[in-house]
Scaffold this active site. Structure first.
Site, PDB file in Angstrom:
ATOM      1  N   CYS A  93     -14.855 -80.132  26.799  1.00  0.00           N
ATOM      2  CA  CYS A  93     -14.606 -79.599  28.140  1.00  0.00           C
ATOM      3  C   CYS A  93     -15.347 -78.284  28.351  1.00  0.00           C
ATOM      4  CB  CYS A  93     -13.109 -79.392  28.343  1.00  0.00           C
ATOM      5  SG  CYS A  93     -12.691 -78.725  29.963  1.00  0.00           S
ATOM      6  N   CYS A  99      -9.325 -72.298  30.335  1.00  0.00           N
ATOM      7  CA  CYS A  99      -8.168 -73.084  30.772  1.00  0.00           C
ATOM      8  C   CYS A  99      -7.128 -73.140  29.655  1.00  0.00           C
ATOM      9  CB  CYS A  99      -8.622 -74.488  31.146  1.00  0.00           C
ATOM     10  SG  CYS A  99      -7.270 -75.626  31.523  1.00  0.00           S
ATOM     11  N   CYS A 181     -11.502 -82.178  34.282  1.00  0.00           N
ATOM     12  CA  CYS A 181     -10.584 -82.060  33.148  1.00  0.00           C
ATOM     13  C   CYS A 181     -10.736 -83.294  32.273  1.00  0.00           C
ATOM     14  CB  CYS A 181      -9.142 -81.913  33.629  1.00  0.00           C
ATOM     15  SG  CYS A 181      -7.940 -81.857  32.277  1.00  0.00           S
ATOM     16  N   PHE A 318      20.252 -89.791  25.283  1.00  0.00           N
ATOM     17  CA  PHE A 318      19.163 -89.216  26.079  1.00  0.00           C
ATOM     18  C   PHE A 318      18.218 -90.352  26.496  1.00  0.00           C
ATOM     19  CE2 PHE A 318      20.541 -86.125  22.893  1.00  0.00           C
ATOM     20  CZ  PHE A 318      20.856 -85.015  23.661  1.00  0.00           C
ATOM     21  N   ASN A 323      13.508 -96.200  28.538  1.00  0.00           N
ATOM     22  CA  ASN A 323      12.269 -96.431  27.787  1.00  0.00           C
ATOM     23  C   ASN A 323      12.510 -97.147  26.457  1.00  0.00           C
ATOM     24  OD1 ASN A 323       9.350 -95.955  27.452  1.00  0.00           O
ATOM     25  ND2 ASN A 323       9.962 -94.546  25.822  1.00  0.00           N
ATOM     26  N   GLU A 339      22.796 -90.716  29.355  1.00  0.00           N
ATOM     27  CA  GLU A 339      21.781 -89.809  29.894  1.00  0.00           C
ATOM     28  C   GLU A 339      22.481 -88.700  30.672  1.00  0.00           C
ATOM     29  OE1 GLU A 339      18.894 -87.679  31.410  1.00  0.00           O
ATOM     30  OE2 GLU A 339      18.517 -89.165  29.846  1.00  0.00           O
ATOM     31  N   ASN A 367      27.047 -85.139  29.695  1.00  0.00           N
ATOM     32  CA  ASN A 367      26.359 -83.948  29.198  1.00  0.00           C
ATOM     33  C   ASN A 367      26.316 -84.013  27.676  1.00  0.00           C
ATOM     34  OD1 ASN A 367      25.386 -81.476  28.444  1.00  0.00           O
ATOM     35  ND2 ASN A 367      26.786 -80.282  29.716  1.00  0.00           N
ATOM     36  N   CYS A 421      10.486 -83.888  20.292  1.00  0.00           N
ATOM     37  CA  CYS A 421       9.330 -83.188  20.850  1.00  0.00           C
ATOM     38  C   CYS A 421       9.321 -81.722  20.431  1.00  0.00           C
ATOM     39  CB  CYS A 421       9.296 -83.316  22.379  1.00  0.00           C
ATOM     40  SG  CYS A 421      10.776 -82.742  23.209  1.00  0.00           S
TER      41      CYS A 421
END
Length: 465
Positions: A93, A99, A181, A318, A323, A339, A367, A421
């Site tokens: 890039c 960026c 990009c 979650f 998915n 969820e 929750n 994550c």
């Protein structure tokens, strides 16, 4: 083979921090933000400050310029590369370095994945004193044009000649002056300059701070955050742009609940999981994975690790829009999805009906950051859990499982697949599951969901006798 940076004609000097010269540093490792890490050595050979150098790689000798000094460390930017690493490659890039969207384009892809694997292993050991019994092969896929979701900032900057649309500059609130990009899909990258021209013509040019991008299998949606109503001329411009570039515009006048399609109205975002015969409709503000190709591989890996059987009852925590829940429903007797968002829970229920698995699924909104052992007991016995939390992790769930294990009052799943994550919260939760709930960490591995960034996605398997 990676293209190495040409060797500098400057030579490293032991007097690198003499007046008028940039100091010299040998880089030992990378930190979690993809900065080179080295340590200053004084004239007596004693270790001194740690220096974090942006743009430097392990094995390199560099000169650097510090922009932040603290008593025990400094933050710096590389000035010259005196001895380049074999891992260094030419960024694709033209805007890399300015960026803030990518931080690792100068690093060979194999090295990127290896560093992320090391970050995962280091977090598990330093935060939880754990080593996985096996390290899974990394999940990776296309490294360019993969980013199917993005939040682009919009700003009129007279000094730059008009409207800018793009990611923020590195460590800045300024918008990068980018005209393409490499990590966005090619058709979206090609749209950046036309988008700038479009916004420049709108009456609300200065009242539209961001554009949310969501790319589906057949539809590309752009959500415009509008702080004032658009007028008839704006509407005509948006319709013309949508027809020309084959996109769908949505408008968001206030909070996320106010998002609504503007034009065309008959387009529908979706993605597919072909291995399981699943089609997943979604709205542009729903949470979906950024990288659709990697998501397909991830779902397959997760289900193979969980190994649901026809008689199994599985809990998907979650669960988002389903998915993992919907593919699981193809294999298990019953899958319960929990969820925290009402909107996502409703979408998961709709998607289960759309895919004909509503007879094997049920959903509830709870929750999960406040879930207790009693809450889990009330759900009944499950053979297996799938857990896919946001960055905050699944602390309450892990504590609840530990409490059930220690009290002996209530059933526990024999197997848990945890998709993460954030390696630090995974390590924290893994410590609870192993040291307090009696699970074994059978395996863990990285998922290169975000190539060229320092973001570490991972998957782990826990088992209990």
């Amino acid at each position: 083979m990676s293209e190495a940076v040409p060797l500098s004609t400057r030579r490293a000097s032991s007097a690198g921090d003499a007046p008028g010269r940039a100091p010299v540093l040998d880089i030992d490792s990378l930190d979690m933000e993809a900065r080179g890490v080295g340590r200053v050595v004084d004239e007596n050979g004693e270790p001194g400050k740690v220096i974090f150098v942006e743009g430097a790689l392990p094995g390199e000798r560099v000169t650097y310029s510090s922009f932040r000094r603290k008593p025990t460390y400094e933050q710096a930017q590389v000035v010259d590369i005196l001895r380049p690493s074999v891992m260094r490659t030419q960024p694709k890039c033209a805007f890399f370095g300015t960026c803030g969207g990518c931080s690792m384009q100068h690093l060979d892809m194999r090295a990127q994945v290896a560093i992320k694997q090391r970050v995962l292993e280091d977090n598990l050991w330093h935060l939880a004193k754990l080593r996985a019994e096996a390290m899974f092969a990394p999940i990776h896929g296309p490294s360019w044009g993969y980013r199917y979701r993005a939040r682009l900032t919009v700003r009129h900057v007279a000094k730059k000649g008009g409207v800018l649309v793009g990611f923020h500059e590195k460590k800045s609130s300024y918008v990068a002056d980018m005209t393409s990009c490499e990590v966005l899909p090619p058709h979206v990258s090609a749209m950046l300059v036309p988008l700038r021209r479009l916004v420049e013509q709108l009456s609300i040019r200065d009242r539209m701070p961001q554009i949310e991008l969501a790319v589906g299998a057949r539809v590309t949606a752009l959500v415009l955050r509008v702080l004032e109503p658009i007028n008839a001329a704006d509407e005509a411009l948006l319709r013309e742009f949508a027809d020309t570039h084959r996109v769908q515009f949505w408008l968001q006048p206030k909070g996320p609940d106010t998002v609504a399609p503007f034009y065309p109205l008959d387009a529908q975002l979706d993605y597919t999981l072909p291995e399981f015969g699943i089609r997943m409709p979604f709205k542009p503000t729903d949470f979906t994975q950024v990288n659709h190709q990697i998501n397909r591989v991830l779902v397959g890996r997760a289900l193979r690790l969980l190994a649901p059987e026809r008689g199994d009852r599985v809990l998907d925590l979650f669960c988002g829009i389903g998915n993992f829940t919907l593919p699981l429903a193809r294999l298990a007797r019953e899958v319960v999805g929990i969820e925290g968002s009402d909107a996502l829970t409703a979408r998961a229920l709709e998607n289960a009906k759309e895919n004909g698995v509503d007879g094997h699924t049920s959903f509830a909104c709870r929750n999960l950051f406040e879930v207790t052992a009693d809450d889990l007991r009330a759900l009944g016995a499950f053979d297996k859990f799938l857990v896919d939390p946001p960055r905050e992790g699944a602390l309450a769930v892990s504590k609840a499982l530990a409490e059930i294990a220690q009290s002996g009052a209530g059933p526990l799943p024999a197997r848990i697949v945890y998709v993460s994550c954030n390696p630090s919260t995974l390590a924290r939760d893994a410590g609870l599951l192993v040291h307090e709930a009696g699970y074994r960490l059978k395996g863990a591995g990285v998922v290169n969901m975000f190539p060229h960034t320092s973001h570490v996605e991972s998957i782990a398997l826990f088992e209990r006798d």
